[in-house]
Design an enzyme around this catalytic site. Sequence first.
Site, PDB file in Angstrom:
ATOM      1  N   GLU A   1      50.062  43.281  41.775  1.00  0.00           N
ATOM      2  CA  GLU A   1      51.250  42.262  41.532  1.00  0.00           C
ATOM      3  C   GLU A   1      52.519  41.948  41.090  1.00  0.00           C
ATOM      4  O   GLU A   1      53.331  41.656  41.545  1.00  0.00           O
ATOM      5  CB  GLU A   1      50.581  41.450  40.763  1.00  0.00           C
ATOM      6  CG  GLU A   1      48.931  40.514  40.545  1.00  0.00           C
ATOM      7  CD  GLU A   1      47.503  40.733  40.856  1.00  0.00           C
ATOM      8  OE1 GLU A   1      47.947  42.660  40.241  1.00  0.00           O
ATOM      9  OE2 GLU A   1      46.466  41.058  41.194  1.00  0.00           O
TER      10      GLU A   1
ATOM     11  N   ARG B   1      50.414  40.224  34.645  1.00  0.00           N
ATOM     12  CA  ARG B   1      50.468  41.702  35.603  1.00  0.00           C
ATOM     13  C   ARG B   1      52.391  41.768  36.064  1.00  0.00           C
ATOM     14  O   ARG B   1      53.055  42.309  35.486  1.00  0.00           O
ATOM     15  CB  ARG B   1      50.136  41.803  36.335  1.00  0.00           C
ATOM     16  CG  ARG B   1      49.015  42.489  36.091  1.00  0.00           C
ATOM     17  CD  ARG B   1      48.105  44.366  35.663  1.00  0.00           C
ATOM     18  NE  ARG B   1      47.265  43.820  34.775  1.00  0.00           N
ATOM     19  CZ  ARG B   1      46.454  44.581  35.367  1.00  0.00           C
ATOM     20  NH1 ARG B   1      46.436  45.057  36.880  1.00  0.00           N
ATOM     21  NH2 ARG B   1      44.803  44.944  34.933  1.00  0.00           N
TER      22      ARG B   1
ATOM     23  N   LYS C   1      28.527  47.786  49.961  1.00  0.00           N
ATOM     24  CA  LYS C   1      28.895  46.591  49.569  1.00  0.00           C
ATOM     25  C   LYS C   1      27.566  45.498  50.045  1.00  0.00           C
ATOM     26  O   LYS C   1      27.780  44.965  51.304  1.00  0.00           O
ATOM     27  CB  LYS C   1      30.276  46.182  49.776  1.00  0.00           C
ATOM     28  CG  LYS C   1      30.606  44.821  48.175  1.00  0.00           C
ATOM     29  CD  LYS C   1      31.681  44.649  48.350  1.00  0.00           C
ATOM     30  CE  LYS C   1      32.440  43.717  47.093  1.00  0.00           C
ATOM     31  NZ  LYS C   1      33.903  43.559  46.797  1.00  0.00           N
TER      32      LYS C   1
HETATM   33  C1  TPP Z   1      44.725  42.434  39.088  1.00  0.00           C
HETATM   34  C2  TPP Z   1      43.901  41.639  39.493  1.00  0.00           C
HETATM   35  N1  TPP Z   1      43.944  41.570  40.730  1.00  0.00           N
HETATM   36  C3  TPP Z   1      42.852  41.267  42.010  1.00  0.00           C
HETATM   37  C4  TPP Z   1      41.762  40.471  40.992  1.00  0.00           C
HETATM   38  C5  TPP Z   1      40.590  40.139  41.639  1.00  0.00           C
HETATM   39  N2  TPP Z   1      39.327  41.580  42.065  1.00  0.00           N
HETATM   40  C6  TPP Z   1      38.490  41.182  41.769  1.00  0.00           C
HETATM   41  S1  TPP Z   1      37.311  42.018  41.709  1.00  0.00           S
HETATM   42  C7  TPP Z   1      39.001  42.651  43.468  1.00  0.00           C
HETATM   43  C8  TPP Z   1      38.486  43.435  44.308  1.00  0.00           C
HETATM   44  C9  TPP Z   1      38.293  44.730  43.670  1.00  0.00           C
HETATM   45  O1  TPP Z   1      37.443  45.751  44.869  1.00  0.00           O
HETATM   46  P1  TPP Z   1      36.766  46.509  44.514  1.00  0.00           P
HETATM   47  O2  TPP Z   1      37.776  47.666  42.979  1.00  0.00           O
HETATM   48  O3  TPP Z   1      36.181  47.797  45.536  1.00  0.00           O
HETATM   49  O4  TPP Z   1      35.580  46.468  43.794  1.00  0.00           O
HETATM   50  P2  TPP Z   1      34.049  46.171  44.469  1.00  0.00           P
HETATM   51  O5  TPP Z   1      33.637  44.494  44.967  1.00  0.00           O
HETATM   52  O6  TPP Z   1      34.361  46.341  45.647  1.00  0.00           O
HETATM   53  O7  TPP Z   1      32.726  46.447  44.400  1.00  0.00           O
HETATM   54  C10 TPP Z   1      39.543  41.884  42.987  1.00  0.00           C
HETATM   55  C11 TPP Z   1      40.833  41.847  44.023  1.00  0.00           C
HETATM   56  C12 TPP Z   1      41.608  40.710  39.410  1.00  0.00           C
HETATM   57  N3  TPP Z   1      40.098  41.160  39.335  1.00  0.00           N
HETATM   58  N4  TPP Z   1      42.091  41.878  39.004  1.00  0.00           N
END
Ligand code: TPP
Length: 638
Positions: free
Chosen positions: A378, A406, A291
């Site tokens: 959530e 959610r 990342k």
């Molecule tokens: C239901 C929900 N909860 C929280 C989020 C906030 N959120 C956006 S990206 C993320 C992390 C995603 O991690 P990953 O899938 O590993 O993607 P990366 O950013 O590492 O590429 C979160 C918690 C969201 N978009 N949707």
Amino acid sequence: MEDKIKEALTASNILNNINKPNDIKKVSADEYSALATEIREFLISNISVTGGHLASNLGVVELTMALHLSLNFPEDRLVWDVGHQAYTHKILTGRKEGFRKLRTYEGLSGFPKIKESDCDAFDTGHSSTSISAALGLAKARDLQKENYNVFAVIGDGALSGGMSFEALNNAARLQSNMVIILNDNNMSINENVGGMATYLGKVRTSVKYNGFKEGIERVLSTLPKGKSVIDRLRRSKDSIKRLFIPGMLFEDMGLTYIGPIDGHNIEQLLSAINSAKNMKEAVIIHVITKKGKGYKLAEKNPSKYHGIDPFIIETGEVKKKSTKSTISYTDKFAKTLVSLAEKDEKIVAITAAMPSGTGLIKFAKRYPKRFFDVGIAEEHAVTFAAGLAVGGMKPVVAIYSTFLQRAYDQLLHDVCINSIPVVFAIDRAGIVGSDGETHQGIFDISYLLTMPNMTVMAPKNGQEFEDMLTFAVNHNGPIAIRYPRGKVYSGLGEFRAPIEYGKSELLYSEKDILLLAYGNMVEVANEVRNQLKEQGYSVSLVNVRFVAPFDEELLTKLLPTHRYVVTLEENINSGGFGQKIVGFLCKNNYNDNKYIRISLPDAFIPQGDADLLRKEYGIDAQSVVNKILSEVEVSNRM
Ligand SMILES: Cc1ncc(C[n+]2csc(CCOP(=O)(O)OP(=O)(O)O)c2C)c(N)n1
Ligand SMILES: CC(=O)[C@@H](O)[C@H](O)COP(=O)(O)O
Ligand SMILES: [Mg+2]
């Protein structure tokens, strides 16, 4: 890496020749590395100006290139989980120009949008939906006997979301091809957490994927010849597969697992993607990426550069927006909760993968044993909190308004039926701005007001927020405090009546026009009152404080002397506070009072600067004054 980027830009400009979908197929293999560098430079330079999601996008440059080299757009369908990492996909599908207006009003979205491009297969924004959507697309393809590829790209964080497992469970029974790319960078927004993260960690470290391949080759040399590593592996005896294929969890679920492979090695990616798309079943390709790759500061601190405001490339520092030193509501929440927890060891805090965003990272540092990051879950967070409360603790669940959607049933079924004392700190309530339709926190009042036993509060300023939180942790029932993204309002500090359950705060008592406002709309209502006073009107202002239960007694007292009743809220109309007041007026035959509603429409609010959107949707002070004056004028003419 930055100087390499600069050098690459001057040396050749491959990206200039990529202006529409599939143009990347014109690029020769020996130019892939230069193209990846140019894309990274494009991302860094543009996002340093507009802000946006940087680290996740830097990590999937090669992966996205490989997908675009192997697939054909728009025929093939590619679903991005969350979708915050789809910038390179947009660059490669003819949307480079749009990046100048990334995430601005009527500009390029920061997430996939079907309305923006036929190369965006499905709108995303909330996590863990991609496998379900891709499975639906694959089934539709099969039922209509069509023939295109369906891919989903899901991060390791998003895989911690329960919906992903529901979909994987269902995908395992798919008798046709769909490819799930697990983009594993060992990060969510913050550190990834939970059993799945641990499992993936074991897979990543159990075999060094380079050495892994050589090891496989040695074993496979003893097996029947096949077209590729994968085909030969697939024909191996289960025992060997079990020995060498680390992702047995997925294989045991009925999916074919490929990996882990280097997510920055285009040759490896192409080999796996091309093999996978020709298989007859659901396949998961586990890719390992970094990342923030290509920008040292983001590599070192991917959380800071997950979502970043405009920044200075050389130093990585955010460009200062305003000199105002006031803190954010998030900071206020964090500081207050830490001090409350000092005095009450029953207080515990829960986040669903957003420790930084909710401010709970401060609480976690201070009280690690009383802090729980449950991952992107959530629904689980809410019921877990209910369990903690029934067990004698005082749980505070911090979840953004939009993401709390959610957990509607968990709120209703697991918390409200038995009136279990859980505090819900609902951050990002109201218009959030740049993230657009999928993230605006404009429905929480509507969904919370449907819940019997749920108390709903909203503070007028930072001080009241502190007082409300103090009140909430000692309330014996479900209680929510909703507050906006951004800086606390420091006005109206002269008003600080003690918080009394179900009671509003009468700030100014006059007659004629009665303004009923809650949360950040109290600041707006105060400005409206000042403008109306200048035009000779008599205006009362009530800080509602409790959206549920609302202060019927005060309203009953004020209605006879106020012809105009105005409710002001940053929530949609349906199910909002205004509708409760209208119901009250009707039920009690207040037929002489004229009701004026100030709220957001029952619509999805697009991306844009939050204050610009408030103007656009008529909830800024000037729009409210204009609306009231026109209603008064009409009424006087009747
Ligand atoms: C239901 C929900 N909860 C929280 C989020 C906030 N959120 C956006 S990206 C993320 C992390 C995603 O991690 P990953 O899938 O590993 O993607 P990366 O950013 O590492 O590429 C979160 C918690 C969201 N978009 N949707
Ligand atoms: C992609 C996603 O869902 C999160 O990164 C979200 O954009 C965070 O919002 P804030 O910037 O308001 O914390
Ligand atoms: Mg990740």
